[in-house]
Design a protein around this motif. Structure first.
Motif, short mmCIF file in Angstrom:
data_model
loop_
_atom_site.label_atom_id
_atom_site.label_comp_id
_atom_site.label_asym_id
_atom_site.label_seq_id
_atom_site.Cartn_x
_atom_site.Cartn_y
_atom_site.Cartn_z
N TRP A 115 0.97 -1.18 -0.09
CA TRP A 115 -0.01 0.15 0.05
C TRP A 115 0.88 1.37 -0.06
CZ3 TRP A 115 -5.29 -1.10 -0.03
CH2 TRP A 115 -5.40 -2.61 0.40
N PRO A 116 0.63 2.08 -1.14
CA PRO A 116 1.61 3.39 -0.85
C PRO A 116 1.31 4.24 0.03
CG PRO A 116 -0.03 3.39 -2.82
CD PRO A 116 -0.43 2.15 -2.00
N VAL A 117 1.57 4.34 1.35
CA VAL A 117 1.36 5.24 2.32
C VAL A 117 2.59 5.93 2.76
CG1 VAL A 117 -0.54 3.86 3.28
CG2 VAL A 117 1.88 3.42 4.18
N GLN A 118 2.79 7.18 3.33
CA GLN A 118 3.84 7.94 3.69
C GLN A 118 3.98 7.90 5.04
OE1 GLN A 118 1.50 9.77 1.24
NE2 GLN A 118 2.29 7.97 0.12
N ALA A 119 2.96 7.42 5.88
CA ALA A 119 3.13 7.25 7.45
C ALA A 119 2.05 6.27 7.99
CB ALA A 119 2.59 8.87 7.91
N VAL A 120 2.70 5.77 8.81
CA VAL A 120 2.25 4.59 9.75
C VAL A 120 1.99 4.73 11.22
CG1 VAL A 120 2.52 2.03 10.34
CG2 VAL A 120 3.16 2.90 7.96
N TYR A 121 0.77 4.62 11.69
CA TYR A 121 0.47 5.04 13.18
C TYR A 121 -0.04 3.48 13.49
CZ TYR A 121 0.33 9.74 12.25
OH TYR A 121 0.55 11.12 11.75
N ARG A 122 0.78 3.18 14.81
CA ARG A 122 0.50 1.69 15.24
C ARG A 122 -0.40 1.96 16.43
NH1 ARG A 122 5.72 2.53 17.03
NH2 ARG A 122 5.88 2.32 19.40
N ALA A 123 -1.57 1.31 16.41
CA ALA A 123 -2.39 1.43 17.68
C ALA A 123 -2.96 0.07 17.81
CB ALA A 123 -3.80 2.38 16.98
N VAL A 124 -1.96 -0.78 18.71
CA VAL A 124 -2.27 -1.99 18.82
C VAL A 124 -2.42 -2.19 20.36
CG1 VAL A 124 -1.18 -2.75 16.77
CG2 VAL A 124 0.53 -2.51 18.52
N GLY A 125 -2.50 -1.31 21.10
CA GLY A 125 -2.56 -1.18 22.48
C GLY A 125 -1.66 -0.18 23.10
N TYR A 126 -2.09 -0.02 24.65
CA TYR A 126 -1.25 0.87 25.22
C TYR A 126 -0.47 -0.15 26.34
CZ TYR A 126 -3.63 5.24 24.17
OH TYR A 126 -4.15 6.40 23.79
N LEU A 127 0.57 0.45 26.91
CA LEU A 127 1.48 -0.22 28.04
C LEU A 127 1.81 0.70 29.19
CD1 LEU A 127 2.90 -2.91 27.95
CD2 LEU A 127 4.93 -1.89 27.02
N SER A 128 1.57 0.10 30.45
CA SER A 128 2.04 0.91 31.61
C SER A 128 3.64 1.06 31.63
CB SER A 128 1.35 0.29 32.82
OG SER A 128 -0.07 0.34 32.55
N THR A 129 3.93 2.01 32.63
CA THR A 129 5.13 2.19 32.90
C THR A 129 5.66 1.63 34.33
OG1 THR A 129 5.11 4.27 31.64
CG2 THR A 129 7.18 3.94 33.32
N HIS A 130 6.73 0.93 34.18
CA HIS A 130 7.29 0.60 35.51
C HIS A 130 7.35 1.48 36.69
CE1 HIS A 130 10.55 -2.22 37.59
NE2 HIS A 130 9.61 -1.97 38.46
N LEU A 131 6.78 1.28 37.78
CA LEU A 131 6.85 2.33 38.70
C LEU A 131 7.94 1.76 39.76
CD1 LEU A 131 2.93 2.37 39.67
CD2 LEU A 131 4.31 4.26 38.49
N VAL A 132 8.65 3.00 40.29
CA VAL A 132 9.86 2.71 41.12
C VAL A 132 9.31 2.07 42.58
CG1 VAL A 132 11.65 3.91 42.63
CG2 VAL A 132 10.92 4.76 40.28
N ASP A 133 10.16 0.93 42.95
CA ASP A 133 9.73 0.46 44.16
C ASP A 133 8.64 -0.72 44.13
OD1 ASP A 133 11.92 1.50 45.36
OD2 ASP A 133 10.66 3.13 45.99
N LEU A 134 7.92 -0.77 42.91
CA LEU A 134 7.00 -1.65 42.90
C LEU A 134 7.29 -2.78 41.83
CD1 LEU A 134 3.92 0.28 42.59
CD2 LEU A 134 4.65 -0.78 44.59
N PRO A 135 6.97 -4.27 42.00
CA PRO A 135 7.11 -5.32 41.09
C PRO A 135 6.46 -4.98 39.75
CG PRO A 135 5.67 -6.05 42.89
CD PRO A 135 6.21 -4.58 43.19
N PHE A 136 6.86 -5.69 38.71
CA PHE A 136 6.27 -5.23 37.35
C PHE A 136 6.51 -6.43 36.37
CE2 PHE A 136 6.03 -2.94 33.14
CZ PHE A 136 4.67 -2.12 33.39
N ASP A 137 5.20 -6.59 35.80
CA ASP A 137 5.18 -7.76 34.60
C ASP A 137 5.46 -7.14 33.54
OD1 ASP A 137 4.44 -9.75 32.77
OD2 ASP A 137 3.20 -10.59 34.13
#
Length: 451
Positions: free
Chosen positions: A309-331
Protein backbone atom coordinates in the motif's frame (compact mmCIF):
# COMPACT_ATOMS: atom_id res chain seq x y z
CA UNK A 1 -13.84 1.75 68.11
CA UNK A 2 -13.27 1.77 64.34
CA UNK A 3 -9.96 3.39 63.42
CA UNK A 4 -9.48 6.20 60.93
CA UNK A 5 -7.53 5.73 57.70
CA UNK A 6 -5.16 7.98 55.75
CA UNK A 7 -4.92 6.82 52.12
CA UNK A 8 -2.84 8.08 49.19
CA UNK A 9 -3.99 7.52 45.62
CA UNK A 10 -1.25 7.90 43.00
CA UNK A 11 -2.87 8.95 39.73
CA UNK A 12 -5.89 11.26 39.48
CA UNK A 13 -7.43 9.91 36.30
CA UNK A 14 -10.78 8.10 36.25
CA UNK A 15 -9.37 5.00 37.97
CA UNK A 16 -7.91 6.95 40.87
CA UNK A 17 -10.92 9.20 41.34
CA UNK A 18 -13.33 6.26 41.14
CA UNK A 19 -11.24 4.54 43.84
CA UNK A 20 -11.47 7.64 46.02
CA UNK A 21 -15.23 7.82 45.43
CA UNK A 22 -15.88 4.18 46.31
CA UNK A 23 -13.50 4.28 49.27
CA UNK A 24 -15.23 7.29 50.86
CA UNK A 25 -18.68 5.73 50.40
CA UNK A 26 -17.65 2.25 51.55
CA UNK A 27 -15.76 3.61 54.54
CA UNK A 28 -18.76 5.68 55.60
CA UNK A 29 -20.98 2.61 55.44
CA UNK A 30 -18.60 0.71 57.71
CA UNK A 31 -18.16 3.60 60.12
CA UNK A 32 -14.54 4.20 59.14
CA UNK A 33 -13.25 7.77 58.95
CA UNK A 34 -11.02 8.17 55.89
CA UNK A 35 -8.89 10.98 54.50
CA UNK A 36 -7.71 10.63 50.90
CA UNK A 37 -5.00 12.53 49.03
CA UNK A 38 -4.71 12.11 45.26
CA UNK A 39 -1.29 12.71 43.68
CA UNK A 40 -1.09 13.47 39.97
CA UNK A 41 1.93 14.03 37.71
CA UNK A 42 0.02 16.58 35.61
CA UNK A 43 -0.91 20.01 37.03
CA UNK A 44 -4.56 19.20 36.17
CA UNK A 45 -6.63 16.15 37.11
CA UNK A 46 -8.59 13.62 34.99
CA UNK A 47 -5.72 11.81 33.24
CA UNK A 48 -7.07 9.81 30.31
CA UNK A 49 -10.12 12.03 29.86
CA UNK A 50 -8.01 15.18 29.49
CA UNK A 51 -5.06 13.64 27.63
CA UNK A 52 -6.30 10.41 26.07
CA UNK A 53 -9.79 11.02 24.70
CA UNK A 54 -10.19 12.54 21.24
CA UNK A 55 -11.22 16.22 21.42
CA UNK A 56 -14.40 15.59 19.39
CA UNK A 57 -15.80 13.30 22.11
CA UNK A 58 -17.69 15.74 24.39
CA UNK A 59 -19.95 12.87 25.45
CA UNK A 60 -17.02 11.09 27.14
CA UNK A 61 -15.47 14.30 28.42
CA UNK A 62 -18.77 14.93 30.19
CA UNK A 63 -17.63 12.31 32.72
CA UNK A 64 -15.45 15.12 34.10
CA UNK A 65 -18.51 16.65 35.79
CA UNK A 66 -19.03 13.51 37.88
CA UNK A 67 -15.32 13.26 38.69
CA UNK A 68 -15.21 16.90 39.77
CA UNK A 69 -17.96 16.26 42.32
CA UNK A 70 -15.76 13.58 43.87
CA UNK A 71 -12.76 15.93 44.07
CA UNK A 72 -14.95 18.56 45.76
CA UNK A 73 -15.97 16.12 48.49
CA UNK A 74 -14.77 16.85 52.05
CA UNK A 75 -11.93 14.57 53.08
CA UNK A 76 -10.44 14.38 49.57
CA UNK A 77 -7.47 16.51 48.53
CA UNK A 78 -5.74 16.87 45.16
CA UNK A 79 -1.99 17.40 44.75
CA UNK A 80 -1.17 18.03 41.08
CA UNK A 81 2.24 18.48 39.45
CA UNK A 82 3.69 15.89 41.84
CA UNK A 83 5.54 13.00 40.21
CA UNK A 84 5.80 9.66 41.96
CA UNK A 85 9.39 8.40 41.95
CA UNK A 86 10.77 11.94 41.65
CA UNK A 87 9.01 14.21 44.15
CA UNK A 88 8.12 11.40 46.53
CA UNK A 89 8.68 7.65 46.70
CA UNK A 90 6.98 4.65 48.25
CA UNK A 91 8.77 5.03 51.58
CA UNK A 92 7.61 8.65 51.74
CA UNK A 93 4.01 7.65 51.06
CA UNK A 94 4.15 4.91 53.67
CA UNK A 95 5.42 7.46 56.19
CA UNK A 96 2.40 9.72 55.64
CA UNK A 97 -0.34 7.19 54.79
CA UNK A 98 -1.68 3.92 56.16
CA UNK A 99 -2.34 2.65 52.62
CA UNK A 100 -1.40 3.57 49.05
CA UNK A 101 -3.41 2.85 45.89
CA UNK A 102 -1.58 3.13 42.57
CA UNK A 103 -3.79 4.05 39.61
CA UNK A 104 -1.25 5.40 37.13
CA UNK A 105 -2.89 3.93 34.03
CA UNK A 106 -1.08 3.26 30.75
CA UNK A 107 0.14 5.92 28.35
CA UNK A 108 2.96 4.31 26.36
CA UNK A 109 2.58 2.49 23.04
CA UNK A 110 2.81 -1.29 22.95
CA UNK A 111 5.54 -2.23 20.46
CA UNK A 112 4.85 -3.99 17.14
CA UNK A 113 7.70 -6.22 16.03
CA UNK A 114 7.71 -6.03 12.24
CA UNK A 115 10.50 -4.88 9.88
CA UNK A 116 10.61 -1.14 9.25
CA UNK A 117 8.49 -0.17 12.24
CA UNK A 118 11.23 2.26 13.41
CA UNK A 119 11.46 4.17 10.11
CA UNK A 120 10.92 7.91 10.04
CA UNK A 121 7.19 8.41 9.54
CA UNK A 122 6.21 5.44 11.74
CA UNK A 123 4.55 6.53 14.99
CA UNK A 124 2.82 5.19 18.05
CA UNK A 125 -0.83 6.17 18.39
CA UNK A 126 -0.32 7.20 22.03
CA UNK A 127 2.27 9.77 20.96
CA UNK A 128 -0.12 11.28 18.44
CA UNK A 129 -3.02 11.28 20.90
CA UNK A 130 -0.83 13.10 23.44
CA UNK A 131 0.03 15.69 20.80
CA UNK A 132 -3.50 16.46 19.67
CA UNK A 133 -4.77 16.43 23.27
CA UNK A 134 -2.20 19.02 24.32
CA UNK A 135 -0.16 16.89 26.72
CA UNK A 136 2.47 19.22 28.25
CA UNK A 137 5.32 16.70 28.05
CA UNK A 138 5.34 16.05 24.28
CA UNK A 139 6.66 18.23 21.41
CA UNK A 140 4.31 20.94 20.20
CA UNK A 141 4.78 20.12 16.51
CA UNK A 142 3.84 17.00 14.57
CA UNK A 143 5.09 16.02 11.09
CA UNK A 144 1.83 15.88 9.13
CA UNK A 145 3.31 15.55 5.65
CA UNK A 146 1.71 12.35 4.33
CA UNK A 147 -1.08 12.30 1.76
CA UNK A 148 -1.80 8.61 2.43
CA UNK A 149 -1.65 7.18 5.94
CA UNK A 150 -1.98 3.72 7.48
CA UNK A 151 -3.41 3.11 10.95
CA UNK A 152 -2.77 -0.36 12.38
CA UNK A 153 -5.42 -1.72 14.72
CA UNK A 154 -9.20 -1.82 15.02
CA UNK A 155 -9.87 -0.57 18.53
CA UNK A 156 -11.39 2.73 19.61
CA UNK A 157 -7.98 4.43 19.73
CA UNK A 158 -7.29 3.43 16.13
CA UNK A 159 -10.60 4.97 15.06
CA UNK A 160 -9.88 8.13 17.06
CA UNK A 161 -6.51 8.52 15.36
CA UNK A 162 -7.94 7.81 11.91
CA UNK A 163 -10.83 10.23 12.43
CA UNK A 164 -8.61 13.09 13.65
CA UNK A 165 -6.21 12.54 10.74
CA UNK A 166 -9.01 12.48 8.18
CA UNK A 167 -11.11 15.39 9.43
CA UNK A 168 -10.42 18.99 8.44
CA UNK A 169 -8.94 21.22 11.13
CA UNK A 170 -11.93 23.55 10.96
CA UNK A 171 -14.24 20.69 11.96
CA UNK A 172 -12.32 20.45 15.24
CA UNK A 173 -12.48 24.17 16.04
CA UNK A 174 -15.57 23.59 18.17
CA UNK A 175 -13.46 21.41 20.50
CA UNK A 176 -10.74 22.34 23.02
CA UNK A 177 -7.78 21.64 20.71
CA UNK A 178 -4.84 23.98 21.32
CA UNK A 179 -3.79 26.47 18.65
CA UNK A 180 -0.70 24.52 17.64
CA UNK A 181 -2.80 21.40 16.98
CA UNK A 182 -5.24 23.34 14.83
CA UNK A 183 -2.39 24.85 12.79
CA UNK A 184 -0.74 21.45 12.38
CA UNK A 185 -3.89 19.71 11.21
CA UNK A 186 -4.78 22.63 8.91
CA UNK A 187 -1.50 22.17 7.03
CA UNK A 188 -1.98 18.40 6.60
CA UNK A 189 -2.16 17.29 2.94
CA UNK A 190 -3.90 13.99 3.79
CA UNK A 191 -6.39 12.57 1.31
CA UNK A 192 -6.64 8.91 2.35
CA UNK A 193 -6.44 7.18 5.73
CA UNK A 194 -6.35 3.36 5.70
CA UNK A 195 -7.23 1.40 8.85
CA UNK A 196 -5.98 -2.22 8.86
CA UNK A 197 -7.19 -5.08 11.06
CA UNK A 198 -5.64 -8.55 10.93
CA UNK A 199 -8.86 -10.27 11.94
CA UNK A 200 -12.45 -10.10 10.69
CA UNK A 201 -15.18 -7.54 11.37
CA UNK A 202 -16.76 -9.67 14.12
CA UNK A 203 -13.46 -9.51 16.03
CA UNK A 204 -13.10 -5.71 15.84
CA UNK A 205 -12.62 -4.08 19.26
CA UNK A 206 -14.29 -0.73 18.67
CA UNK A 207 -17.76 0.13 19.91
CA UNK A 208 -20.79 0.75 17.66
CA UNK A 209 -20.97 4.40 18.63
CA UNK A 210 -17.29 4.97 17.91
CA UNK A 211 -17.69 3.32 14.52
CA UNK A 212 -20.73 5.36 13.52
CA UNK A 213 -18.97 8.60 14.46
CA UNK A 214 -16.58 8.02 11.56
CA UNK A 215 -19.38 8.76 9.13
CA UNK A 216 -20.44 12.12 10.57
CA UNK A 217 -17.96 14.34 8.75
CA UNK A 218 -19.21 16.09 5.59
CA UNK A 219 -15.64 16.01 4.27
CA UNK A 220 -14.74 12.34 4.87
CA UNK A 221 -15.99 9.39 2.83
CA UNK A 222 -15.92 6.15 4.87
CA UNK A 223 -15.20 3.15 2.63
CA UNK A 224 -15.39 -0.44 3.89
CA UNK A 225 -13.52 -2.76 1.54
CA UNK A 226 -15.86 -5.73 0.98
CA UNK A 227 -13.17 -8.38 0.51
CA UNK A 228 -12.54 -8.23 4.28
CA UNK A 229 -16.18 -8.82 5.24
CA UNK A 230 -16.07 -12.50 6.06
CA UNK A 231 -17.39 -14.66 8.89
CA UNK A 232 -16.69 -18.12 10.25
CA UNK A 233 -18.51 -20.19 12.86
CA UNK A 234 -16.87 -18.34 15.74
CA UNK A 235 -17.78 -15.00 14.15
CA UNK A 236 -21.43 -16.00 13.82
CA UNK A 237 -21.48 -17.16 17.43
CA UNK A 238 -20.06 -13.81 18.55
CA UNK A 239 -22.70 -11.94 16.52
CA UNK A 240 -25.53 -13.99 18.03
CA UNK A 241 -24.29 -13.66 21.60
CA UNK A 242 -23.17 -10.02 21.73
CA UNK A 243 -25.42 -7.11 20.79
CA UNK A 244 -22.51 -4.73 20.30
CA UNK A 245 -20.77 -7.11 17.91
CA UNK A 246 -24.02 -7.49 16.00
CA UNK A 247 -24.38 -3.71 15.66
CA UNK A 248 -20.78 -3.25 14.51
CA UNK A 249 -21.09 -5.99 11.91
CA UNK A 250 -24.42 -4.67 10.63
CA UNK A 251 -22.96 -1.19 10.14
CA UNK A 252 -19.87 -2.50 8.37
CA UNK A 253 -21.94 -4.69 6.06
CA UNK A 254 -24.17 -1.76 5.10
CA UNK A 255 -21.18 0.46 4.39
CA UNK A 256 -19.45 -2.25 2.35
CA UNK A 257 -22.27 -2.39 -0.22
CA UNK A 258 -23.16 1.28 -0.50
CA UNK A 259 -22.01 3.52 -3.34
CA UNK A 260 -18.86 5.52 -2.72
CA UNK A 261 -19.55 9.25 -2.60
CA UNK A 262 -17.41 12.21 -3.62
CA UNK A 263 -16.25 13.73 -0.34
CA UNK A 264 -12.69 15.06 -0.71
CA UNK A 265 -11.09 12.83 1.93
CA UNK A 266 -11.45 9.09 2.32
CA UNK A 267 -11.19 6.81 5.35
CA UNK A 268 -10.77 3.15 4.36
CA UNK A 269 -11.47 0.16 6.62
CA UNK A 270 -9.65 -3.05 5.71
CA UNK A 271 -10.21 -6.33 7.55
CA UNK A 272 -8.22 -9.59 7.30
CA UNK A 273 -5.09 -7.65 6.33
CA UNK A 274 -2.14 -8.25 8.66
CA UNK A 275 0.75 -5.74 8.58
CA UNK A 276 3.99 -7.61 7.96
CA UNK A 277 6.46 -4.85 7.00
CA UNK A 278 6.76 -1.09 6.86
CA UNK A 279 8.48 -0.27 3.56
CA UNK A 280 11.23 2.27 2.98
CA UNK A 281 14.96 2.77 3.45
CA UNK A 282 15.10 5.80 5.75
CA UNK A 283 11.47 6.89 5.84
CA UNK A 284 8.08 5.26 5.24
CA UNK A 285 7.19 4.73 1.58
CA UNK A 286 4.61 1.98 1.98
CA UNK A 287 3.06 -0.80 4.03
CA UNK A 288 3.01 -4.50 3.14
CA UNK A 289 0.13 -6.61 4.43
CA UNK A 290 -0.66 -10.30 4.18
CA UNK A 291 -4.16 -11.42 3.32
CA UNK A 292 -5.57 -13.50 6.19
CA UNK A 293 -8.40 -16.00 6.37
CA UNK A 294 -10.55 -17.02 9.30
CA UNK A 295 -9.75 -20.43 10.80
CA UNK A 296 -13.24 -21.26 12.11
CA UNK A 297 -12.37 -20.68 15.78
CA UNK A 298 -12.12 -16.89 15.75
CA UNK A 299 -8.45 -16.86 14.80
CA UNK A 300 -6.77 -16.22 11.46
CA UNK A 301 -4.05 -17.75 9.32
CA UNK A 302 -1.99 -16.27 6.53
CA UNK A 303 -2.76 -16.99 2.88
CA UNK A 304 0.63 -16.03 1.44
CA UNK A 305 -1.00 -13.25 -0.59
CA UNK A 306 0.67 -9.87 -0.05
CA UNK A 307 -0.29 -6.31 -0.95
CA UNK A 308 1.86 -3.17 -0.90
CA UNK A 309 0.00 0.00 0.00
CA UNK A 310 1.50 3.37 -1.01
CA UNK A 311 1.42 5.23 2.31
CA UNK A 312 3.90 7.76 3.66
CA UNK A 313 3.11 7.42 7.37
CA UNK A 314 2.13 4.56 9.68
CA UNK A 315 0.45 4.83 13.08
CA UNK A 316 0.37 1.72 15.25
CA UNK A 317 -2.64 1.51 17.57
CA UNK A 318 -2.08 -2.00 18.90
CA UNK A 319 -2.47 -1.22 22.58
CA UNK A 320 -1.16 0.85 25.44
CA UNK A 321 1.50 -0.18 27.93
CA UNK A 322 1.98 0.94 31.53
CA UNK A 323 5.26 2.24 32.89
CA UNK A 324 7.27 0.42 35.56
CA UNK A 325 6.80 2.24 38.88
CA UNK A 326 9.77 2.69 41.21
CA UNK A 327 9.82 0.27 44.18
CA UNK A 328 6.98 -1.87 42.81
CA UNK A 329 7.20 -5.27 41.07
CA UNK A 330 6.23 -5.22 37.40
CA UNK A 331 5.25 -7.80 34.79
CA UNK A 332 6.88 -6.46 31.61
CA UNK A 333 4.94 -8.85 29.39
CA UNK A 334 1.46 -7.80 30.50
CA UNK A 335 2.51 -4.30 31.52
CA UNK A 336 0.85 -4.66 34.92
CA UNK A 337 1.73 -4.80 38.61
CA UNK A 338 1.26 -8.34 40.02
CA UNK A 339 -1.60 -8.38 42.49
CA UNK A 340 -4.26 -10.47 44.15
CA UNK A 341 -7.65 -8.75 44.33
CA UNK A 342 -5.81 -5.43 44.13
CA UNK A 343 -3.19 -6.25 46.80
CA UNK A 344 0.27 -5.76 45.29
CA UNK A 345 2.40 -8.93 45.41
CA UNK A 346 6.17 -8.78 45.90
CA UNK A 347 8.72 -10.98 44.11
CA UNK A 348 7.91 -13.82 46.51
CA UNK A 349 4.20 -13.43 45.67
CA UNK A 350 3.47 -12.12 49.14
CA UNK A 351 1.17 -9.15 49.63
CA UNK A 352 3.00 -5.87 50.30
CA UNK A 353 1.19 -4.49 53.38
CA UNK A 354 -0.88 -1.42 52.59
CA UNK A 355 -0.01 -1.24 48.86
CA UNK A 356 -2.73 -1.66 46.23
CA UNK A 357 -3.43 -1.12 42.52
CA UNK A 358 -6.47 -0.31 40.42
CA UNK A 359 -7.24 0.50 36.78
CA UNK A 360 -5.03 -0.26 33.80
CA UNK A 361 -1.87 -0.67 35.86
CA UNK A 362 -3.78 -3.50 37.56
CA UNK A 363 -5.61 -5.29 34.73
CA UNK A 364 -4.02 -3.96 31.54
CA UNK A 365 -5.33 -1.34 29.07
CA UNK A 366 -8.59 -3.01 28.07
CA UNK A 367 -12.21 -2.01 28.41
CA UNK A 368 -13.96 1.34 28.60
CA UNK A 369 -13.53 4.08 31.20
CA UNK A 370 -16.49 2.86 33.23
CA UNK A 371 -14.95 -0.59 33.62
CA UNK A 372 -12.45 0.84 36.09
CA UNK A 373 -15.25 1.10 38.66
CA UNK A 374 -15.24 -2.68 39.06
CA UNK A 375 -11.47 -2.65 39.55
CA UNK A 376 -11.80 0.07 42.17
CA UNK A 377 -14.52 -1.77 44.08
CA UNK A 378 -12.44 -4.95 44.30
CA UNK A 379 -9.34 -3.02 45.43
CA UNK A 380 -11.23 -0.92 47.99
CA UNK A 381 -12.89 -4.05 49.37
CA UNK A 382 -9.44 -5.59 49.91
CA UNK A 383 -8.11 -2.42 51.52
CA UNK A 384 -11.00 -2.12 53.98
CA UNK A 385 -10.72 -5.82 54.85
CA UNK A 386 -7.04 -5.24 55.65
CA UNK A 387 -7.64 -1.99 57.55
CA UNK A 388 -7.77 -3.49 61.06
CA UNK A 389 -4.23 -4.86 60.75
CA UNK A 390 -2.59 -2.07 58.73
CA UNK A 391 0.10 -0.31 60.80
CA UNK A 392 -0.61 3.36 61.42
CA UNK A 393 1.64 5.67 59.43
CA UNK A 394 4.04 7.62 61.69
CA UNK A 395 3.51 10.92 59.82
CA UNK A 396 -0.22 10.61 59.19
CA UNK A 397 -1.09 14.15 60.37
CA UNK A 398 -2.70 15.76 57.25
CA UNK A 399 -0.42 18.82 57.07
CA UNK A 400 2.77 16.73 57.27
CA UNK A 401 2.77 15.86 53.58
CA UNK A 402 2.12 19.51 52.68
CA UNK A 403 5.19 20.57 54.65
CA UNK A 404 7.20 17.79 53.01
CA UNK A 405 6.33 18.99 49.48
CA UNK A 406 6.94 22.63 50.41
CA UNK A 407 10.34 21.79 51.91
CA UNK A 408 11.25 20.07 48.65
CA UNK A 409 10.05 23.14 46.72
CA UNK A 410 7.55 21.06 44.72
CA UNK A 411 5.18 23.54 42.98
CA UNK A 412 2.09 21.43 43.59
CA UNK A 413 -1.39 22.42 42.48
CA UNK A 414 -4.72 21.93 44.26
CA UNK A 415 -8.41 21.59 43.41
CA UNK A 416 -8.76 25.35 43.84
CA UNK A 417 -5.88 25.77 41.41
CA UNK A 418 -7.58 23.49 38.92
CA UNK A 419 -10.70 25.63 39.21
CA UNK A 420 -8.60 28.67 38.27
CA UNK A 421 -7.05 26.89 35.28
CA UNK A 422 -10.45 25.56 34.22
CA UNK A 423 -11.94 29.08 34.31
CA UNK A 424 -8.95 30.45 32.39
CA UNK A 425 -9.33 27.88 29.59
CA UNK A 426 -13.06 28.53 29.36
CA UNK A 427 -12.38 32.27 29.12
CA UNK A 428 -9.85 31.69 26.34
CA UNK A 429 -12.50 29.74 24.45
CA UNK A 430 -15.24 32.29 25.04
CA UNK A 431 -13.09 35.00 23.48
CA UNK A 432 -13.06 32.96 20.27
CA UNK A 433 -16.59 31.61 20.32
CA UNK A 434 -15.46 28.20 21.57
CA UNK A 435 -16.26 26.26 24.74
CA UNK A 436 -12.61 26.04 25.80
CA UNK A 437 -9.03 26.38 24.57
CA UNK A 438 -6.65 24.07 26.40
CA UNK A 439 -3.47 25.49 27.94
CA UNK A 440 -0.57 23.26 26.94
CA UNK A 441 2.62 24.52 28.57
CA UNK A 442 3.25 22.90 31.97
CA UNK A 443 4.81 26.00 33.52
CA UNK A 444 1.90 28.15 32.32
CA UNK A 445 -0.63 25.64 33.68
CA UNK A 446 1.16 25.62 37.03
CA UNK A 447 1.49 29.40 37.22
CA UNK A 448 -2.21 29.93 36.50
CA UNK A 449 -3.18 27.25 39.03
CA UNK A 450 -0.93 28.70 41.75
CA UNK A 451 -1.60 32.38 41.09
Amino acid sequence: MTRSLRVAVVGAGPAGIYAADILTKSAAESGTEVGIDLFERMPAPYGLIRYGVAPDHPRIKGIVNALQRVLDRPGIRFFGNVEYGVDLKLDDLRHFYDAVIFSTGAEKDRPLDIPGIDLDGSYGAAEFVSWYDGHPDVPRTWPLRAREVAVLGVGNVALDVARVLAKTADELLSTDIPDNVYEGLKSSPVTDVHVFGRRGPAQAKFTPLELRELDHSPHVEVIVHPEGIDFDAASMAAIRSNKQVEMVVKTLQEWAIRDVGSRPRRLHLHFLEAPVEVLGSTSVTGLRTERMELDGDGGVRGTGEFTDWPVQAVYRAVGYLSTHLVDLPFDHTSGTVPHQAGRVLDLDEQAMPGVYVTGWIKRGPVGLIGHTKGDALETVTSLLADAPVLPAAPGREPDAVVRFLEQRAVPFTTVAGWRRLDAHEIALGAARGRDRVKVVDRAEMTDISRS
